[in-house]
Design an enzyme around this catalytic site. Structure first.
Site, PDB file in Angstrom:
ATOM      1  N   ASP A 198       3.174  -4.232  -8.074  1.00  0.00           N
ATOM      2  CA  ASP A 198       2.705  -3.001  -7.435  1.00  0.00           C
ATOM      3  C   ASP A 198       3.337  -1.764  -8.068  1.00  0.00           C
ATOM      4  OD1 ASP A 198       4.977  -4.310  -5.957  1.00  0.00           O
ATOM      5  OD2 ASP A 198       5.077  -2.338  -5.031  1.00  0.00           O
ATOM      6  N   GLY A 215       0.845  -1.181   0.000  1.00  0.00           N
ATOM      7  CA  GLY A 215       0.000   0.000   0.000  1.00  0.00           C
ATOM      8  C   GLY A 215       0.881   1.230   0.000  1.00  0.00           C
ATOM      9  N   ASP A 223       7.422   5.397 -10.581  1.00  0.00           N
ATOM     10  CA  ASP A 223       8.038   4.842  -9.377  1.00  0.00           C
ATOM     11  C   ASP A 223       9.497   4.467  -9.626  1.00  0.00           C
ATOM     12  OD1 ASP A 223       8.159   4.248  -6.760  1.00  0.00           O
ATOM     13  OD2 ASP A 223       6.937   2.438  -6.830  1.00  0.00           O
TER      14      ASP A 223
END
Length: 461
Positions: free
Chosen positions: A263, A93, A273
């Site tokens: 993710d 998360g 990212d």
């Protein structure tokens, strides 16, 4: 996108509020001791209507995270699971970031403003929720160069130094801190679907598919594709198309992302990212970016394989909504789509007109062999051969004679000795100037040179 975005009015559109109850958790940003704006991307603030913000307003929204008008009243830390180096991890998360706002650009696209280094969340685990200033500087360089090279990438929107001393095990400490804001085409990851699958939230899975199809539209599957009218099948076809193109764009750019976990894969097909990324110092399929990638799972040459594997994990999650066969048919399109994207992007970077997949594929193979033999960095190789300039100078140049230049390259840039690049030695030098002397001029000069290269390369047709 290499062309200058058009200015537009600010248009808030927090669509994620419709699914916020089960896709994230409201959080509060950290209270930082200082706010020094180090990077303000007015190039991309203009098309989302935020260029008129003055310095105080910029700091208020992107340093203290006061809500933008008509937008999310409180930041949202998104929930997801993921495969990390092929090992499933349910304890993920947004651990040091959150979704801050959603808005439309001048082309009508829904975009997110998301953070990194904005403080602890329920998903921080043992982390401090912070970002090093060096990490933010590295992301500026990565996103600017990738945008220039035609990669669909997040944009580094804002970097504000925050005045904290951070301790990290993989770089000299204490080190300076920052909070960064990204402008992205959404933050829905493959891991978001994996979480819903793992928890048996089938209704939410269907709602997330509908959200993605509505807000990140794409082409319908081919007419002969099985199950082409089913939402889950449509979404997987769109993700496979986007990811095949993204994988090709990394390869043509000579870029190694480093951590292609599920993710870290956005269903919009956008690269984001950036951690241990590298550009190739020479063409080497086994080159890895992450020092902890001991098996070479995400080595340069294995990136297409990794991306396809991740797409297969999305397909596995979507099986709760449809039959398996239509999903397999969608995955089977990855190879041909990837090869077509390689040909189109390779010809674009060389500045020549495509001659069709069969001929272009042979050109790519010859180029790779020439780069391996010469040891030249990809940036230099493409620069030297742009639009057939070195035709006849070597074996590859002779092959290139059969191609017609796609545009006029008689610009001052192409008469210089070398193109701008961001190899690791340059990155470290730029950071050293900032760290030791607070000298930002080298970063500014590099960004200017990279953007100028993008103007000369032009957009990919």
């Amino acid at each position: 996108m290499n062309s200058e975005p058009q200015a537009d009015a600010y248009r808030p559109d927090p669509r994620i509020e419709a699914i916020a109850d089960w896709i994230g958790d409201p959080v509060r940003p950290a209270d930082f001791p200082r706010h020094i704006t180090r990077w303000r991307n007015d190039r991309w603030a203009a098309p989302v209507g935020l260029a008129p913000l003055d310095d105080a307003q910029w700091t208020a929204h992107f340093g203290r995270f006061e809500p933008l008008p008509g937008n999310l009243p409180q930041p949202l830390a998104l929930r997801y699971h993921g495969h990390q180096f092929r090992h499933y991890n349910p304890d993920l998360g947004d651990g040091r970031g959150f979704l801050f706002a959603q808005l439309r650009d001048s082309g009508g696209r829904l975009l997110d403003l998301g953070t990194k280094g904005s403080g602890r969340t329920p998903w921080s685990r043992d982390g401090d929720g912070r970002l090093t200033l060096k990490g933010a500087v590295r992301e500026i360089l990565a996103t600017e160069m990738l945008e220039t090279l035609g990669v669909n990438t997040s944009k580094t929107f804002s970097v504000i130094e925050t005045g904290e001393a951070l301790h990290r095990g993989d770089e000299p400490s204490p080190t300076r801190s920052a909070v960064m804001v990204r402008l992205s085409h959404g933050h829905i990851r493959i891991g978001t679907f994996q979480r819903l699958y793992a928890l048996g939230e089938t209704d939410h899975m269907a709602a997330l598919v509908a959200y993605c199809l509505e807000n990140y539209p794409g082409a319908l599957p081919p007419e002969d594709a099985p199950g082409r009218d089913e939402p889950a099948v449509i979404l997987l076809h769109q993700v496979v198309e986007r990811m095949a193109d993204l994988a090709a764009s990394w390869m043509v750019a000579g870029f190694v992302h480093g951590v292609l976990n599920t993710d870290n894969i956005n269903i919009s097909g956008e690269s984001f990212d950036y951690g241990p990324w590298r550009w190739l110092p020479r063409w080497d399929a086994k080159f890895t970016a992450a020092y902890f990638d001991h098996s070479g799972l995400y080595a340069f040459g294995r990136q297409p394989e990794a991306v396809l594997w991740n797409c297969s994990q999305l397909a596995a999650a979507l099986r709760v909504l449809t039959e398996t066969a239509p999903l397999v048919a969608a995955l089977d399109r990855f190879g041909p789509l990837y090869q077509a994207a390689m040909c189109r992007r390779f010809a674009w970077r060389l500045g020549v007109e495509s001659q069709g997949r069969k001929v272009d594929t042979a050109l790519i193979q010859a180029a790779e062999s020439a780069m391996v033999a010469s040891g030249r960095a990809p940036e230099q190789f493409f620069f030297d051969h742009r639009a057939g300039r070195a035709a006849g100078d070597d074996d590859f140049g002779t092959i290139l004679k059969g191609y017609r230049p796609a545009d006029d390259v008689e610009d001052a840039l192409w008469r210089e000795d070398a193109p701008p690049g961001v190899l690791i030695d340059e990155v470290e030098r730029i950071w050293a100037a900032i760290d030791e002397r607070d000298d930002w001029s080298e970063l500014e000069a590099k960004v200017e040179a990279v953007r100028r290269l993008g103007e000369q390369l032009g957009a990919i047709s």
